[in-house]
Scaffold this active site. Structure first.
Site, PDB file in Angstrom:
ATOM      1  N   VAL A 137       0.742  -1.029  -0.125  1.00 36.32           N
ATOM      2  CA  VAL A 137      -0.156  -0.060   0.444  1.00 36.32           C
ATOM      3  C   VAL A 137       1.067   0.882   0.470  1.00 36.32           C
ATOM      4  O   VAL A 137       0.428   2.775  -0.511  1.00 36.32           O
ATOM      5  CB  VAL A 137      -0.948  -0.290   0.925  1.00 36.32           C
ATOM      6  CG1 VAL A 137      -1.912  -1.465   0.397  1.00 36.32           C
ATOM      7  CG2 VAL A 137      -0.248   0.202   2.803  1.00 36.32           C
ATOM      8  N   ASN A 148      -6.575  -1.421   6.976  1.00 34.85           N
ATOM      9  CA  ASN A 148      -6.346  -2.089   8.611  1.00 34.85           C
ATOM     10  C   ASN A 148      -4.283  -2.555   7.877  1.00 34.85           C
ATOM     11  O   ASN A 148      -3.824  -2.592   8.711  1.00 34.85           O
ATOM     12  CB  ASN A 148      -7.524  -3.467   7.938  1.00 34.85           C
ATOM     13  CG  ASN A 148      -6.226  -4.449   9.183  1.00 34.85           C
ATOM     14  OD1 ASN A 148      -6.214  -4.120   9.859  1.00 34.85           O
ATOM     15  ND2 ASN A 148      -6.001  -5.371   8.725  1.00 34.85           N
ATOM     16  N   TYR A 193       4.360   4.539  15.744  1.00 34.92           N
ATOM     17  CA  TYR A 193       3.377   3.879  15.419  1.00 34.92           C
ATOM     18  C   TYR A 193       2.138   5.050  16.283  1.00 34.92           C
ATOM     19  O   TYR A 193       1.366   5.111  15.487  1.00 34.92           O
ATOM     20  CB  TYR A 193       3.251   2.769  16.713  1.00 34.92           C
ATOM     21  CG  TYR A 193       1.712   1.416  16.161  1.00 34.92           C
ATOM     22  CD1 TYR A 193       1.710   1.111  15.386  1.00 34.92           C
ATOM     23  CD2 TYR A 193       1.343   1.351  17.793  1.00 34.92           C
ATOM     24  CE1 TYR A 193       0.746   0.394  15.194  1.00 34.92           C
ATOM     25  CE2 TYR A 193      -0.355   1.178  17.273  1.00 34.92           C
ATOM     26  CZ  TYR A 193      -0.187   0.187  15.467  1.00 34.92           C
ATOM     27  OH  TYR A 193      -1.715  -0.438  15.831  1.00 34.92           O
ATOM     28  N   ALA A 194       2.216   5.752  17.225  1.00 35.66           N
ATOM     29  CA  ALA A 194       1.578   6.235  17.379  1.00 35.66           C
ATOM     30  C   ALA A 194       1.514   7.284  16.524  1.00 35.66           C
ATOM     31  O   ALA A 194      -0.020   7.574  16.713  1.00 35.66           O
ATOM     32  CB  ALA A 194       2.102   6.757  19.105  1.00 35.66           C
ATOM     33  N   ALA A 195       2.441   7.907  16.906  1.00 34.32           N
ATOM     34  CA  ALA A 195       2.276   9.537  15.394  1.00 34.32           C
ATOM     35  C   ALA A 195       1.684   8.835  13.558  1.00 34.32           C
ATOM     36  O   ALA A 195       0.966   9.725  13.807  1.00 34.32           O
ATOM     37  CB  ALA A 195       4.023   9.895  15.071  1.00 34.32           C
ATOM     38  N   SER A 196       1.550   7.540  13.126  1.00 33.35           N
ATOM     39  CA  SER A 196       1.208   7.008  12.361  1.00 33.35           C
ATOM     40  C   SER A 196      -0.596   6.417  12.529  1.00 33.35           C
ATOM     41  O   SER A 196      -0.943   7.140  12.085  1.00 33.35           O
ATOM     42  CB  SER A 196       1.802   6.729  11.382  1.00 33.35           C
ATOM     43  OG  SER A 196       1.356   4.802  12.467  1.00 33.35           O
ATOM     44  N   LYS A 197      -0.712   6.480  13.703  1.00 28.52           N
ATOM     45  CA  LYS A 197      -2.145   6.575  14.112  1.00 28.52           C
ATOM     46  C   LYS A 197      -2.816   7.674  14.101  1.00 28.52           C
ATOM     47  O   LYS A 197      -4.320   8.008  14.161  1.00 28.52           O
ATOM     48  CB  LYS A 197      -2.398   5.424  15.232  1.00 28.52           C
ATOM     49  CG  LYS A 197      -1.951   3.624  14.761  1.00 28.52           C
ATOM     50  CD  LYS A 197      -2.865   3.120  13.817  1.00 28.52           C
ATOM     51  CE  LYS A 197      -1.842   1.655  13.558  1.00 28.52           C
ATOM     52  NZ  LYS A 197      -2.916   1.640  12.583  1.00 28.52           N
ATOM     53  N   SER A 251      -5.652   3.111  16.390  1.00 24.52           N
ATOM     54  CA  SER A 251      -5.157   2.683  17.682  1.00 24.52           C
ATOM     55  C   SER A 251      -5.313   3.565  18.605  1.00 24.52           C
ATOM     56  O   SER A 251      -5.197   4.239  18.797  1.00 24.52           O
ATOM     57  CB  SER A 251      -3.595   1.624  17.563  1.00 24.52           C
ATOM     58  OG  SER A 251      -2.649   1.665  18.582  1.00 24.52           O
TER      59      SER A 251
END
Length: 297
Positions: free
Chosen positions: A111, A137, A202-206, A189
């Site tokens: 993706v 997802n 991960y937190a920044a991307s979500k 998340s």
């Protein structure tokens, strides 16, 4: 003295017309009737097509099976990841869906590459003519203290979790706008708003994904397209179960419900957001965390 003129004889130009409130009421009724006749799609799930990224395992797989159970054509993509038998699991998911009677299309697609996304969407439309539901997802995590994360580790997470979702939205948006129907659910998340140590990328991307959800809802709403997100807490997936038992136990005890979510718990909320019952819900992030965000101890 002159006699008063009866009010019925007075030269009112609007005499005989219905009162203004009645005209306004009829105008509103006409608009409402027109709105009701503009249904761009038949109600229900049966015969519609869902596209799920990262649909071979975990929450994506549970969503694929739930959409298949509801009568949808299911298209899902995947990529092979180091140390995981993703392609074999994808084949198992495809076989399970076929046994359920669902029409399935599965293929690899990164993706992060919009050209690959375009090819996958074209292949889905060639088989099923259209796409009605998009479930973003696909996601990865590279955990570690921010001062130890390499530039490549950071970029891989942001490009998969955030840029990848944008690529899928950008490619499918013209289709949704043309058919005046579409439902998009982005899988975020709880760590978007409750990050722990070592999850900066991960937190920044979500968190970015949740911003994308709201912005896309504004842009696509006039075309009768709903864009929402779900934010799961700890879910019993293959990746989570690789963690030490004490970490899993701590995750369970930190929720009000005292348990981990099953992938099906998230899948049910995803399909609800794609249902006719949720037609007036857009730009929202639905937290599905068993009460983790209630600061329960």
């Amino acid at each position: 003295p002159s006699r008063p003129v009866p009010w019925r004889s007075m030269p009112f130009s609007d005499y005989g017309k219905p009162p203004s409130w009645q005209s306004a009421s009829r105008a509103r009724a006409a608009v409402m009737a027109e709105t009701k006749t503009q249904a761009a799609s038949q109600p229900g799930f049966r015969g519609k097509t869902v596209m799920i990224t990262g649909g071979a395992t975990g929450v994506g797989r549970a969503a694929a099976l739930e959409f298949g159970r509801l009568g949808c054509n299911v298209a899902f993509c995947f990529v092979n990841l180091p140390g995981r038998a993703i392609r074999e699991t994808a084949l198992l998911t495809e076989t399970t869906l076929t046994a359920m009677g669902a029409k399935v299309f599965a293929d690899s697609c990164d993706v992060r590459d919009r050209a690959q996304v375009s090819r996958f969407v074209d292949a889905v439309r060639e088989r099923f003519e259209s796409i009605h539901f998009l479930i973003n997802n696909a996601g990865i995590a590279n955990d570690g203290a921010l001062w130890r994360l390499s530039e490549g580790d950071w970029r891989d997470v942001i490009e998969t979790n955030l840029v990848g979702a944008h690529n899928c939205l950008a490619v499918t948006a013209p289709l949704f706008r043309a058919q005046r129907f579409g439902k998009v659910v982005n899988v975020s998340s709880h760590q978007a708003s409750r990050p722990g140590f070592g999850v900066t990328s991960y937190a920044a991307s979500k968190a970015g994904l949740e911003g994308l959800t709201r912005a896309a809802a504004v842009e696509l709403g006039p075309s009768n397209v709903n864009v929402n997100a779900v934010a799961p807490g700890f879910v019993r997936t293959e990746r989570l179960l690789e963690l030490p038992p004490e970490v899993i136990e701590r995750a369970k005890s930190s929720t009000v419900m005292g348990r981990l979510a099953e992938p099906e718990d998230i899948a049910h909320v995803i399909t609800f957001l794609c249902s006719d019952e949720a037609r007036h819900v857009t730009g929202q992030v639905i937290v599905v965390d068993g009460g983790l965000s209630l600061e329960y101890r």
